[in-house]
Design a protein around this motif. Structure first.
Motif, PDB file in Angstrom:
ATOM      1  N   PHE A 281     -11.254 -15.997 -11.429  1.00 37.44           N
ATOM      2  CA  PHE A 281     -11.472 -17.225 -10.665  1.00 37.44           C
ATOM      3  C   PHE A 281     -10.678 -17.174  -9.370  1.00 37.44           C
ATOM      4  N   TYR A 282     -11.199 -17.885  -8.393  1.00 32.05           N
ATOM      5  CA  TYR A 282     -10.584 -17.963  -7.065  1.00 32.05           C
ATOM      6  C   TYR A 282     -10.109 -19.395  -6.850  1.00 32.05           C
ATOM      7  N   TYR A 283      -8.898 -19.518  -6.319  1.00 28.37           N
ATOM      8  CA  TYR A 283      -8.345 -20.855  -6.118  1.00 28.37           C
ATOM      9  C   TYR A 283      -7.589 -20.962  -4.801  1.00 28.37           C
ATOM     10  N   ARG A 284      -7.413 -22.209  -4.374  1.00 35.23           N
ATOM     11  CA  ARG A 284      -6.624 -22.467  -3.176  1.00 35.23           C
ATOM     12  C   ARG A 284      -5.527 -23.468  -3.523  1.00 35.23           C
ATOM     13  N   ILE A 285      -4.390 -23.273  -2.888  1.00 32.63           N
ATOM     14  CA  ILE A 285      -3.252 -24.173  -3.076  1.00 32.63           C
ATOM     15  C   ILE A 285      -3.288 -25.204  -1.960  1.00 32.63           C
ATOM     16  N   GLN A 286      -3.273 -26.458  -2.329  1.00 36.40           N
ATOM     17  CA  GLN A 286      -3.233 -27.547  -1.359  1.00 36.40           C
ATOM     18  C   GLN A 286      -1.852 -28.188  -1.454  1.00 36.40           C
ATOM     19  N   SER A 287      -0.883 -27.549  -0.786  1.00 36.48           N
ATOM     20  CA  SER A 287       0.525 -27.943  -0.882  1.00 36.48           C
ATOM     21  C   SER A 287       0.757 -29.395  -0.500  1.00 36.48           C
ATOM     22  N   ASP A 288       0.090 -29.850   0.552  1.00 35.65           N
ATOM     23  CA  ASP A 288       0.296 -31.222   1.020  1.00 35.65           C
ATOM     24  C   ASP A 288      -0.077 -32.252  -0.051  1.00 35.65           C
ATOM     25  N   ARG A 289      -1.056 -31.923  -0.887  1.00 33.94           N
ATOM     26  CA  ARG A 289      -1.484 -32.839  -1.950  1.00 33.94           C
ATOM     27  C   ARG A 289      -0.931 -32.429  -3.312  1.00 33.94           C
ATOM     28  N   LYS A 290      -0.158 -31.354  -3.328  1.00 32.73           N
ATOM     29  CA  LYS A 290       0.413 -30.830  -4.588  1.00 32.73           C
ATOM     30  C   LYS A 290      -0.678 -30.603  -5.632  1.00 32.73           C
ATOM     31  N   GLU A 291      -1.755 -29.940  -5.174  1.00 30.51           N
ATOM     32  CA  GLU A 291      -2.889 -29.650  -6.044  1.00 30.51           C
ATOM     33  C   GLU A 291      -3.339 -28.211  -5.864  1.00 30.51           C
ATOM     34  N   ILE A 292      -3.984 -27.715  -6.899  1.00 31.20           N
ATOM     35  CA  ILE A 292      -4.620 -26.399  -6.855  1.00 31.20           C
ATOM     36  C   ILE A 292      -6.084 -26.617  -7.215  1.00 31.20           C
ATOM     37  N   GLU A 293      -6.963 -26.132  -6.344  1.00 32.52           N
ATOM     38  CA  GLU A 293      -8.397 -26.273  -6.592  1.00 32.52           C
ATOM     39  C   GLU A 293      -8.974 -24.917  -6.971  1.00 32.52           C
ATOM     40  N   ILE A 294      -9.563 -24.837  -8.145  1.00 33.41           N
ATOM     41  CA  ILE A 294     -10.285 -23.632  -8.541  1.00 33.41           C
ATOM     42  C   ILE A 294     -11.663 -23.741  -7.897  1.00 33.41           C
ATOM     43  N   ILE A 295     -11.930 -22.824  -6.971  1.00 34.10           N
ATOM     44  CA  ILE A 295     -13.153 -22.875  -6.170  1.00 34.10           C
ATOM     45  C   ILE A 295     -14.359 -22.401  -6.966  1.00 34.10           C
ATOM     46  N   THR A 296     -14.218 -21.229  -7.609  1.00 32.94           N
ATOM     47  CA  THR A 296     -15.338 -20.681  -8.376  1.00 32.94           C
ATOM     48  C   THR A 296     -14.818 -19.773  -9.480  1.00 32.94           C
ATOM     49  N   ILE A 297     -15.640 -19.615 -10.481  1.00 38.76           N
ATOM     50  CA  ILE A 297     -15.392 -18.672 -11.569  1.00 38.76           C
ATOM     51  C   ILE A 297     -16.480 -17.614 -11.423  1.00 38.76           C
ATOM     52  N   PHE A 298     -16.068 -16.353 -11.407  1.00 39.96           N
ATOM     53  CA  PHE A 298     -17.010 -15.292 -11.069  1.00 39.96           C
ATOM     54  C   PHE A 298     -17.053 -14.208 -12.135  1.00 39.96           C
ATOM     55  N   ASP A 299     -18.268 -13.818 -12.506  1.00 37.71           N
ATOM     56  CA  ASP A 299     -18.486 -12.696 -13.418  1.00 37.71           C
ATOM     57  C   ASP A 299     -18.443 -11.429 -12.565  1.00 37.71           C
ATOM     58  N   THR A 300     -17.461 -10.600 -12.793  1.00 38.64           N
ATOM     59  CA  THR A 300     -17.231  -9.423 -11.950  1.00 38.64           C
ATOM     60  C   THR A 300     -18.326  -8.373 -12.070  1.00 38.64           C
ATOM     61  N   ARG A 301     -19.225  -8.540 -13.025  1.00 33.05           N
ATOM     62  CA  ARG A 301     -20.334  -7.586 -13.172  1.00 33.05           C
ATOM     63  C   ARG A 301     -21.493  -7.921 -12.237  1.00 33.05           C
ATOM     64  N   GLN A 302     -21.419  -9.058 -11.573  1.00 38.34           N
ATOM     65  CA  GLN A 302     -22.477  -9.468 -10.649  1.00 38.34           C
ATOM     66  C   GLN A 302     -22.308  -8.786  -9.296  1.00 38.34           C
ATOM     67  N   ASN A 303     -23.349  -8.889  -8.497  1.00 33.62           N
ATOM     68  CA  ASN A 303     -23.301  -8.394  -7.131  1.00 33.62           C
ATOM     69  C   ASN A 303     -22.248  -9.195  -6.354  1.00 33.62           C
TER      70      ASN A 303
END
Length: 101
Positions: free
Chosen positions: A70-92
């Motif tokens: 999974f890919y995520y971004r840290i939003q320090s100003d809001r003290k949150e972490i957003e998981i952007i997407t979950i990815f199957d590594t076998r895909q293109n």
């Protein structure tokens, strides 16, 4: 930090969960969910514990299993972490670029 899933990540997780139940079994699905939960707990305590993505600026890449990341971004100003997407590594990999951009 609080961790939450984007709408896309929620959809992908639901599809993955259904896939595991249909093609494997409840035990396999539960084992995956347990690993995912541990990784989420890890990044909530140590947001920088996973490597920064080389493909996507300002995103981190967390390997849950060899097939799932999974890919995520840290939003320090809001003290949150957003998981952007979950990815199957076998895909293109182009599908991942489409998800994130």
């Amino acid at each position: 930090m609080k961790v939450f899933l984007s709408e896309l990540a929620e959809t992908k997780l639901l599809k993955l969960s259904e896939y595991l139940l249909e093609n494997w079994n409840l035990k396999t699905r539960d084992k995956f969910i347990s690993k995912l939960t541990e990784k989420i707990k890890q990044i909530s305590i140590q947001p920088d514990s996973c490597p920064k993505s080389t493909e996507f600026k300002n995103l981190y890449k967390c390997v849950v299993t060899k097939q799932t990341t999974f890919y995520y971004r840290i939003q320090s100003d809001r003290k949150e972490i957003e998981i952007i997407t979950i990815f199957d590594t076998r895909q293109n990999p182009d599908k991942l670029k489409k998800d994130i951009n």
